[in-house]
Scaffold this active site. Structure first.
Site, short mmCIF file in Angstrom:
data_model
loop_
_atom_site.label_atom_id
_atom_site.label_comp_id
_atom_site.label_asym_id
_atom_site.label_seq_id
_atom_site.Cartn_x
_atom_site.Cartn_y
_atom_site.Cartn_z
N MET A 764 0.57 -1.27 0.08
CA MET A 764 -0.05 0.17 -0.03
C MET A 764 0.80 1.29 -0.01
O MET A 764 0.50 2.40 -0.74
CB MET A 764 -0.76 0.03 1.17
CG MET A 764 -1.92 1.26 1.30
SD MET A 764 -2.95 1.02 2.76
CE MET A 764 -3.88 2.43 2.49
N HIS A 786 -3.01 -9.86 5.52
CA HIS A 786 -3.31 -8.46 4.80
C HIS A 786 -2.55 -8.24 3.80
O HIS A 786 -1.42 -7.77 3.61
CB HIS A 786 -2.97 -7.35 5.90
CG HIS A 786 -3.69 -7.70 7.56
ND1 HIS A 786 -4.90 -7.51 7.68
CD2 HIS A 786 -3.18 -8.32 8.34
CE1 HIS A 786 -5.09 -7.91 8.80
NE2 HIS A 786 -4.04 -8.65 9.30
N THR A 787 -3.27 -8.48 2.45
CA THR A 787 -2.50 -8.42 1.30
C THR A 787 -2.30 -6.99 0.88
O THR A 787 -1.15 -6.72 0.07
CB THR A 787 -3.55 -9.03 0.15
OG1 THR A 787 -4.62 -8.06 0.13
CG2 THR A 787 -3.74 -10.41 0.45
N CYS A 788 -2.81 -6.08 1.38
CA CYS A 788 -2.48 -4.64 1.08
C CYS A 788 -0.99 -4.13 1.78
O CYS A 788 -0.33 -3.24 1.45
CB CYS A 788 -3.40 -3.47 1.62
SG CYS A 788 -4.91 -3.64 0.87
N PHE A 789 -0.55 -4.96 2.88
CA PHE A 789 0.50 -4.92 3.54
C PHE A 789 1.45 -5.85 3.81
O PHE A 789 2.56 -5.63 4.14
CB PHE A 789 0.03 -4.32 5.06
CG PHE A 789 -0.89 -3.30 5.40
CD1 PHE A 789 -0.61 -2.14 5.25
CD2 PHE A 789 -2.32 -3.67 5.28
CE1 PHE A 789 -1.51 -1.06 5.39
CE2 PHE A 789 -3.16 -2.53 5.47
CZ PHE A 789 -2.64 -1.35 5.60
#
Length: 821
Positions: A764, A786-789
């Site tokens: 992100m 948490h794929t965004c992080f």
């Protein structure tokens, strides 16, 4: 006034007078015209002179030749005084000014005046151009002199003299640069000798000595061992050459940049050739070879290595990146010191040797005009043009040899300063013969810069691109929502929302969106692509017309691939080498058939290697096609079914067969796919890559290196020595290739490895390394991601087997949706 009066004038008074004249000239154009007009003072040599010519005479007085401040102030005045010359139309534009412009100006309250065509004497032009060599001539003064020269150059009577004077200055600066390079060469040679003596007399490691004798180890000398000295003559030479190129743009309306070269007038081209700076380029090559010795790239006895490198590095398709990677590691010091020292003279070398004439540039432009030919023919034309481009340059052969000999140094320079590929070294990108000598990471950085620029422009106009997608109908929803969008809208920041899911797209949802699409475009139900014999690569289906909207779908697939490349997302989509070549404007060869149909390729190879009579083949210039239950004969040439293939024509037959299989039979599909791809990524941007590199750009690295992931992992709540962490890496190492890909998909949203490895894993906030966070809660709970992080929440477990069971369950069941607990 007279020379005696000028010498008697106090410097402070002279500066105030010049300041006053600058103020008056800036605020009243008529003052400039008066200064350019004749005055009453008589000159014993040339009769009446203008005030401007008197100002030029000041350039021979010590007050201005020895003071950088005074010289800059004087040139500022001369530049402002010559401002009216900037409005003189060039000869080619003189006829374009009609009576309408005069009427419009009078209506606006403006007045047309006759600007004096001031022809300056050779002596004064010599004073002006010679000022470039003065120590007092600093950067700002240099820029002002260049502007003054360009304005005087607009007058026909000044042009020849200005060119000759600049050529004389360039030759003098070239001689100064040779002297400076020789002095530096001596210091570098001394450093090499001292290092060799220390290595021979110092403590020795027997194993290292054996490798040195075998030629496998090349030691380096620290860059600090050589005292660096900047050379103003090299920087001034570069600026003089750039100014000469700028004069060509004043003289020639057809001045354009073709294939990375500056197109100059034939007169200036002849002048460049007369400069004869070969001795300077030879000295530069010697110094760069010594730099390679200092940095351990080559040994002092490897004088001929550069010539061998030119041959060895001709095709990146068959060449690994080990040598280049080693070069990156070795040249860390030289980028900061020695190598950057040579940048001005390297740019000067490219400034001269990459020039071509305007006639040749116009010829190439005309040849590149035809539209509508199929991709392979376009590729053939492009390659042929590029081959002739090298011959049209002033020093095309010399330039190519220089790039081949110093490819490692040039790549190190470009890693340190990426903007050079848009400035002084842009021909490395644009001239096709130079591209193989650029490392992939250098090309990719240049490509990302160009793409980022177009994306920023589109985002300012259209904002974000928001899509609401049903997870079970990703392909159809994306197709219908994107097909009516134009290219600028597609370049906007992508935001994906999966209906009935609460995930917020900070990068993870977009990655999953492209991951799903990469699988769906090969869905047999759409009949768009067929897989090859190995089952790993795909090419357009020649029978895709069974789907009435197939061409619209191919254009959509091209847009998706282009969007993924432009946004930096990797697709698990591997096409055939021939399709990558079409994307690059290259013509496929019969060798590309091997990946599509190995058995068919073997038969074609047999035809080429053996006599047709010996293997009992009776061929004609036609092939049989069996599709939709029908068998038909297709002629490869007019009436080909009645023309026999002979020993003399079998090469042509094989070429035509391969062209039909890889191009002609799927021409409409390829054209539709390329139309979509080129909407997002211009053809000239991807042309810098090889087919293998383009596949890497689209699909990323094929294997997941667990050790690389481990080196680039951060921990929160755990330490690398904790038993849970040791269990985790043991489990991940034991996974199969597909399980590793599923794990990567689970924690990052994509199953592909970044091109530069996990050190550049995107999240992100830009580059965001993989992290393992200790999860709060009951021991033995399921892990979450948490794929965004790029983050994994790892609870504590009783044993390694329990952790393995939970991890396998998580990656198999938890990778198909985004929900909040």
């Amino acid at each position: 006034g007279s020379s005696r009066q000028r010498q008697a004038l106090a410097p402070i008074v002279a500066r105030r007078i010049v300041d006053t004249m600058i103020f008056l000239s800036r605020n009243s154009p008529r003052v400039c015209l008066e200064l350019m007009s004749l005055c009453d003072v008589e000159d014993s040599q040339s009769g009446t002179t203008t005030c401007l010519e008197r100002l030029l005479d000041l350039l021979e007085t010590p007050t201005y030749t020895k003071s950088s401040t005074n010289l800059e102030q004087l040139m500022n005045l001369i530049e402002v005084t010559l401002t009216p010359l900037a409005f003189i139309p060039r000869e080619r534009d003189a006829d374009a000014q009609g009576p309408n412009e005069t009427e419009e100006s009078e209506t606006a309250g403006k007045e047309w005046v006759d600007v004096p065509r001031l022809i300056v004497s050779r002596r004064r032009l010599h004073l002006l151009c010679s000022s470039l060599r003065l120590e007092s001539c600093k950067d700002n003064t240099f820029a002002k002199i260049s502007t003054v020269v360009k304005r005087l150059y607009r007058i026909e009577g000044n042009r020849d003299c200005i060119l000759r004077e600049f050529a004389g200055v360039a030759q003098a600066l070239g001689a100064d640069a040779i002297r400076d390079l020789k002095a530096l060469q001596i210091r570098m040679d001394d450093a090499v000798k001292v290092h060799n003596e220390k290595s021979q007399n110092g403590p020795k490691n027997p194993n290292v000595n054996e490798e040195k004798e075998a030629g496998r180890v090349k030691t380096s000398v620290p860059s600090s061992a050589v005292t660096l000295s900047t050379s103003s003559s090299e920087l001034k030479l570069l600026r003089v050459l750039q100014t000469l190129q700028g004069l060509s743009s004043e003289d020639d309306s057809s001045n354009k940049k073709h294939e990375g070269t500056v197109t100059v007038s034939s007169e200036l081209l002849s002048l460049f050739r007369e400069l004869n700076l070969d001795l300077l380029w030879e000295q530069l090559s010697n110094c760069l070879h010594t730099v390679q010795v200092l940095e351990g790239v080559v040994s002092s006895s490897d004088k001929n290595d550069s010539e061998d490198n030119h041959e060895d590095h001709g095709d990146l398709d068959d060449d690994g990146s080990d040598t280049n990677t080693q070069g990156k590691r070795i040249l860390q010091n030289s980028v900061a010191g020695l190598l950057t020292r040579f940048l001005p003279i390297i740019e000067a070398f490219f400034a001269i040797n990459s020039c071509s004439t305007s006639d040749q540039g116009e010829k190439r432009e005309i040849e590149n005009q035809p539209e509508g030919s199929h991709p392979s023919s376009k590729g053939t034309e492009t390659k042929r043009d590029n081959e002739t481009d090298l011959d049209s340059l002033i020093g095309g052969k010399q330039l190519l040899e220089f790039v081949a000999s110093n490819k490692i140094l040039l790549n190190a320079l470009l890693r340190n300063n990426h903007s050079l590929l848009e400035k002084g070294l842009r021909c490395l990108v644009q001239i096709s013969q130079c591209r193989p000598f650029l490392d992939f990471d250098v090309k990719r950085q240049w490509f990302k810069t160009q793409i980022r620029r177009s994306r920023q422009q589109a985002s300012r106009r259209h904002g974000s691109l928001r899509l609401s997608i049903r997870r079970r109908h990703v392909f159809e929803d994306a197709y219908h929502q994107l097909r009516l969008r134009n290219a600028d809208e597609l370049r906007g920041r992508l935001h994906i929302t999966f209906r009935d899911e609460e995930g917020v797209d900070a990068g993870g949802l977009s990655r999953e969106f492209f991951g799903i699409l990469a699988k769906e475009i090969f869905n047999p139900n759409y009949a768009l692509f067929t897989f090859t014999e190995d089952g790993c690569t795909f090419q357009p289906n020649p029978n895709s017309s069974i789907n009435p909207d197939h061409l619209s779908y191919f254009r959509f697939v091209g847009r998706i691939v282009g969007k993924a490349v432009a946004d930096g997302f990797l697709l698990d989509a591997h096409f055939t080498r021939s399709l990558y070549k079409h994307m690059l404007g290259m013509k496929p060869t019969h060798h590309d058939m091997e990946a599509i149909d190995p058995d068919y390729y073997k038969n074609l190879k047999m035809i080429l290697e053996y006599n047709l009579a010996d293997i009992g083949l009776d061929l004609t210039f036609s092939i049989e096609d069996f599709s939709f239950g029908r068998n038909q004969i297709i002629d490869l040439i007019p009436d080909g079914r009645n023309i026999a293939v002979t020993e003399d024509t079998k090469q042509k037959y094989v070429s035509l067969v391969c062209q039909h299989r890889m191009t002609t039979a799927i021409k409409r599909q390829i054209d539709a796919y390329l139309d979509g791809f080129y909407e997002l990524v211009r053809a000239d941007l991807v042309a810098i890559f090889t087919p293998k590199e383009l596949e890497l750009l689209i699909s990323g690295m094929p294997d997941i290196d667990v050790d690389d992931l481990k080196r680039n992992t951060e921990y929160s709540g755990y330490k690398s020595t904790d038993k849970e962490i040791e269990w985790f890496w043991n489990i991940l190492t034991s996974f199969s290739r597909s399980e590793k890909a599923s794990f990567l998909q689970f924690v990052t949203g994509s199953s592909k490895v970044p091109l530069a490895g996990f050190a550049e894993l995107q999240g992100m906030r830009g580059v965001q390394k993989f992290s393992i966070v200790k999860a709060n809660g009951a021991p033995g709970a399921l892990m979450s991601a948490h794929t965004c992080f790029n983050s994994l929440d790892l609870p504590s477990y009783e044993s390694e087997d329990e952790m393995k069971q939970k991890l396998k369950y998580a990656i198999s069941e938890g990778g198909g949706g985004f929900y909040f607990a």
